[in-house]
Design a protein around this motif. Structure first.
Motif, short mmCIF file in Angstrom:
data_model
loop_
_atom_site.label_atom_id
_atom_site.label_comp_id
_atom_site.label_asym_id
_atom_site.label_seq_id
_atom_site.Cartn_x
_atom_site.Cartn_y
_atom_site.Cartn_z
N ALA A 391 12.70 -14.65 14.45
CA ALA A 391 12.15 -13.40 13.93
C ALA A 391 12.87 -13.04 12.64
CB ALA A 391 12.35 -12.30 14.97
N LYS A 392 12.25 -12.29 11.78
CA LYS A 392 12.81 -11.88 10.50
C LYS A 392 12.95 -10.36 10.50
CE LYS A 392 10.78 -15.83 8.09
NZ LYS A 392 9.89 -16.26 7.01
N PRO A 393 14.03 -9.86 11.10
CA PRO A 393 14.17 -8.40 11.20
C PRO A 393 14.29 -7.71 9.85
CG PRO A 393 16.18 -9.53 11.91
CD PRO A 393 15.13 -10.58 11.74
N ARG A 394 14.93 -8.41 8.88
CA ARG A 394 15.08 -7.80 7.55
C ARG A 394 13.72 -7.60 6.89
NH1 ARG A 394 19.41 -7.55 3.99
NH2 ARG A 394 18.83 -7.29 1.79
N ALA A 395 12.86 -8.63 6.98
CA ALA A 395 11.52 -8.52 6.40
C ALA A 395 10.68 -7.48 7.13
CB ALA A 395 10.83 -9.89 6.43
N GLN A 396 10.83 -7.44 8.45
CA GLN A 396 10.09 -6.44 9.21
C GLN A 396 10.53 -5.03 8.84
OE1 GLN A 396 10.72 -7.50 13.30
NE2 GLN A 396 9.38 -9.30 13.23
N MET A 397 11.85 -4.84 8.65
CA MET A 397 12.35 -3.52 8.27
C MET A 397 11.84 -3.12 6.89
SD MET A 397 16.30 -2.32 7.76
CE MET A 397 16.40 -3.31 6.25
N GLN A 398 11.81 -4.09 5.97
CA GLN A 398 11.31 -3.79 4.63
C GLN A 398 9.82 -3.42 4.67
OE1 GLN A 398 12.32 -7.35 2.49
NE2 GLN A 398 14.41 -6.66 2.01
N ASP A 399 9.04 -4.15 5.45
CA ASP A 399 7.62 -3.83 5.56
C ASP A 399 7.41 -2.43 6.14
OD1 ASP A 399 6.92 -6.26 4.55
OD2 ASP A 399 6.61 -7.21 6.51
N THR A 400 8.20 -2.10 7.16
CA THR A 400 8.09 -0.77 7.76
C THR A 400 8.45 0.32 6.76
OG1 THR A 400 8.69 -1.71 9.91
CG2 THR A 400 8.87 0.68 9.68
N ALA A 401 9.53 0.07 5.97
CA ALA A 401 9.95 1.06 4.97
C ALA A 401 8.88 1.25 3.89
CB ALA A 401 11.27 0.63 4.34
N LEU A 402 8.28 0.14 3.43
CA LEU A 402 7.22 0.22 2.42
C LEU A 402 6.00 0.99 2.94
CD1 LEU A 402 7.37 -3.37 0.88
CD2 LEU A 402 7.92 -1.22 -0.28
N GLN A 403 5.63 0.72 4.19
CA GLN A 403 4.50 1.44 4.77
C GLN A 403 4.79 2.94 4.88
OE1 GLN A 403 3.59 -0.42 8.50
NE2 GLN A 403 3.03 -2.38 7.58
N ALA A 404 6.03 3.28 5.26
CA ALA A 404 6.40 4.70 5.36
C ALA A 404 6.37 5.37 3.99
CB ALA A 404 7.79 4.83 5.99
N ALA A 405 6.85 4.64 2.94
CA ALA A 405 6.85 5.20 1.58
C ALA A 405 5.42 5.41 1.08
CB ALA A 405 7.61 4.26 0.64
N GLU A 406 4.54 4.47 1.35
CA GLU A 406 3.15 4.61 0.93
C GLU A 406 2.47 5.78 1.63
OE1 GLU A 406 1.40 0.86 1.75
OE2 GLU A 406 2.37 -0.19 0.07
N GLU A 407 2.76 5.97 2.91
CA GLU A 407 2.19 7.08 3.64
C GLU A 407 2.71 8.42 3.11
OE1 GLU A 407 -0.05 9.16 6.48
OE2 GLU A 407 -0.19 7.12 5.68
N TYR A 408 4.02 8.46 2.78
CA TYR A 408 4.60 9.68 2.23
C TYR A 408 3.98 10.01 0.88
CZ TYR A 408 8.07 12.93 0.36
OH TYR A 408 8.68 14.03 -0.19
N GLU A 409 3.79 8.97 0.04
CA GLU A 409 3.18 9.19 -1.28
C GLU A 409 1.75 9.69 -1.13
OE1 GLU A 409 2.28 6.67 -5.40
OE2 GLU A 409 3.04 5.66 -3.61
N ARG A 410 1.01 9.15 -0.20
CA ARG A 410 -0.38 9.59 0.01
C ARG A 410 -0.43 11.05 0.44
NH1 ARG A 410 -3.89 10.58 3.74
NH2 ARG A 410 -2.37 10.22 5.42
N GLN A 411 0.44 11.43 1.38
CA GLN A 411 0.46 12.81 1.85
C GLN A 411 0.91 13.77 0.75
OE1 GLN A 411 2.84 13.02 5.40
NE2 GLN A 411 1.43 11.75 6.62
N ALA A 412 1.89 13.35 -0.10
CA ALA A 412 2.37 14.21 -1.19
C ALA A 412 1.26 14.45 -2.22
CB ALA A 412 3.58 13.57 -1.85
N LEU A 413 0.52 13.40 -2.57
CA LEU A 413 -0.58 13.56 -3.52
C LEU A 413 -1.66 14.48 -2.96
CD1 LEU A 413 -0.94 9.88 -4.85
CD2 LEU A 413 -0.18 11.88 -6.14
N GLU A 414 -1.94 14.36 -1.66
CA GLU A 414 -2.94 15.22 -1.04
C GLU A 414 -2.50 16.68 -1.08
OE1 GLU A 414 -6.49 16.18 0.74
OE2 GLU A 414 -5.85 14.24 -0.09
N ARG A 415 -1.21 16.94 -0.84
CA ARG A 415 -0.71 18.31 -0.89
C ARG A 415 -0.78 18.86 -2.31
NH1 ARG A 415 3.28 16.24 2.90
NH2 ARG A 415 2.91 17.14 4.96
N LEU A 416 -0.39 18.05 -3.31
CA LEU A 416 -0.46 18.50 -4.71
C LEU A 416 -1.89 18.82 -5.12
CD1 LEU A 416 2.08 16.01 -6.36
CD2 LEU A 416 2.36 18.48 -6.12
#
Length: 450
Positions: A391-416
């Motif tokens: 398993a590649k835990p480092r890659a999985q962690m990075q993918d999870t972090a990127l998905q969380a950042a994209e979701e945060y950016e989407r929600q921030a743009l919607e609020r603005l």
């Protein structure tokens, strides 16, 4: 006798029957005492047709059980099997006098009950009609006419007047459907029984409902749902209420095996080992508790060893027999996967010591699991190693972090965007629908606004 037994089991094998050559751990006489009703013959007859060590004793007991009842067809089947397996036994000869007497008595009783029921219908007394149908249904069931018995029991429904009578009708129909192996009908009848809406009556019949539902789900190969049904049965209710279906030991075996096949370690701990309601059942089958505890503790080979030692017993159970290969295969696959989980590389010799069996090489079993997608690994036949795909835990962690950042950016743009629309007074407000008869509060609001 050896030659006749060989001929009998050759015949059973040709009919795709299950042949169990190892002796089971239970004593036949003590085993059959746990049951009542027609299931006693069913279980004895299955053991007689499947177990080489117990064949003759079980068939003789089945013949004696048939003669205590009214079903002459069952008697003929048992005698015919014993006639092939052990022709020198006295029971292998038809008791023609008993057959003729019993068949005449069955016919006379059927006619008598039909005449009585006809009279009740003419008098239009609901309670008498219900009791007449019940007596006729029980008689038809006892002589083996299950189709007519089911139809007769179903005719009781319009005449029931109490919750107990309603549940009794359901139990009659469930029992006949179980004997006919109509698992869908069992579930349908049970669902109707669950609507009795009488707490005291439902509590008394709760184990029967759960166990019967579990048997029906097992018959449909819905192992996880069946496990939860068995595990939720109330063990404080006397076993005599469901002994026409299963014993307390059976419930523990069914629930434990199906849980091992379908649940992970945490679920097994909470739903089986820590389940106070199921504990009384487990006390009747301590080996099942040990097997589950070994799996939860990570001792997978010990768990499989316990189950393998009881395989002959389970192959002689009327509900488990056809499912044992599938259930055991699922449990073995889970054990092997859990065993390999902490390692990146394991030798085939180690795997053979832990999970080897005489009828199949471990590498062949692993190859089958890999091909089916159950196991993510590779087999190195040169070095004789099993290598799990790291398993590649480092890659999985990075993918999870990127998905969380994209979701945060989407929600921030919607609020603005919403803030901009509100600041420009561009929000669309839906018009409030007014009632033809506005309330006093609504009138006061309108006057204030006006």
């Amino acid at each position: 006798m050896a030659d006749s037994l060989l001929a009998f089991f050759t015949l059973m094998d040709n009919q795709d029957g299950v042949i169990v050559r190892e002796p089971p751990k239970f004593d036949l006489d003590l085993y059959i005492q746990n049951y009542k009703g027609r299931t006693r013959f069913d279980r004895l007859f299955l053991i007689g047709r499947s177990s080489v060590p117990l064949c003759v004793d079980a068939l003789k007991a089945a013949i004696a059980e048939a003669k205590r009842g009214k079903d002459t067809n069952r008697y003929r089947e048992a005698v015919e099997c014993l006639r092939i397996a052990a022709p020198s036994e006295p029971e292998a000869t038809y008791d023609q006098a008993w057959l003729e007497t019993q068949e005449a008595a069955n016919k006379a009783e059927t006619n008598r009950l039909l005449t009585e029921l006809k009279g009740y219908k003419n008098n239009l007394i609901k309670e008498s009609i219900r009791m007449g149908n019940e007596d006729l249904g029980k008689h038809l069931e006892s002589i083996g006419d299950l189709n007519a018995a089911a139809e007769t029991y179903a005719k009781m429904r319009p005449d029931v007047s109490t919750p107990k009578q309603f549940l009794d009708v359901g139990k009659h129909l469930v029992r006949v459907s179980v004997q006919r192996r109509e698992w869908g009908m069992v579930s349908a009848h049970l669902s109707k029984m669950g609507g009795a809406h009488h707490a005291e009556e439902e509590k008394a019949v709760q184990p029967y409902l759960k166990i019967a539902h579990g048997i029906a789900l097992l018959g449909q190969e819905k192992y996880r749902e069946a496990a939860f049904s068995f595990l939720s049965a109330d063990s404080s209710i006397s076993g005599s209420t469901y002994s026409e279906l299963a014993s307390q030991s059976d419930v523990a075996v069914y629930g434990g095996l199906l849980a091992l096949a379908s649940m992970d370690r945490n679920e097994l701990q909470s739903n089986v080992l820590d389940n106070a309601q199921f504990r009384t059942f487990l006390e009747q089958a301590p080996h099942i508790r040990r097997a589950v505890a070994q799996f939860v503790s990570g001792r997978y080979s010990a768990c499989i060893g316990i189950l393998e030692s009881y395989r002959p017993d389970y192959l002689l159970d009327i509900y488990l027999q056809k499912h044992i290969p599938n259930i055991y295969s699922q449990i073995r696959s889970k054990c092997i996967i859990q065993y390999l989980l902490p390692f990146s590389c394991v030798s085939l010799e180690t795997m053979e010591k832990a999970f080897g069996r005489p009828d199949q090489r471990i590498e062949d079993e692993l190859a089958d699991m890999i091909q089916s997608g159950a196991l993510s690994a590779r087999i190195n036949m040169v070095d004789r190693l099993v290598t799990t795909k790291a398993a590649k835990p480092r890659a999985q962690m990075q993918d999870t972090a990127l998905q969380a950042a994209e979701e945060y950016e989407r929600q921030a743009l919607e609020r603005l965007r919403r803030m901009g629309l509100a600041a420009a007074d561009l929000e669309l407000r839906g018009s409030k629908k007014t009632s033809l008869f506005p309330s006093e509060g609504e009138l006061m609001v309108e006057e204030t606004l006006g």
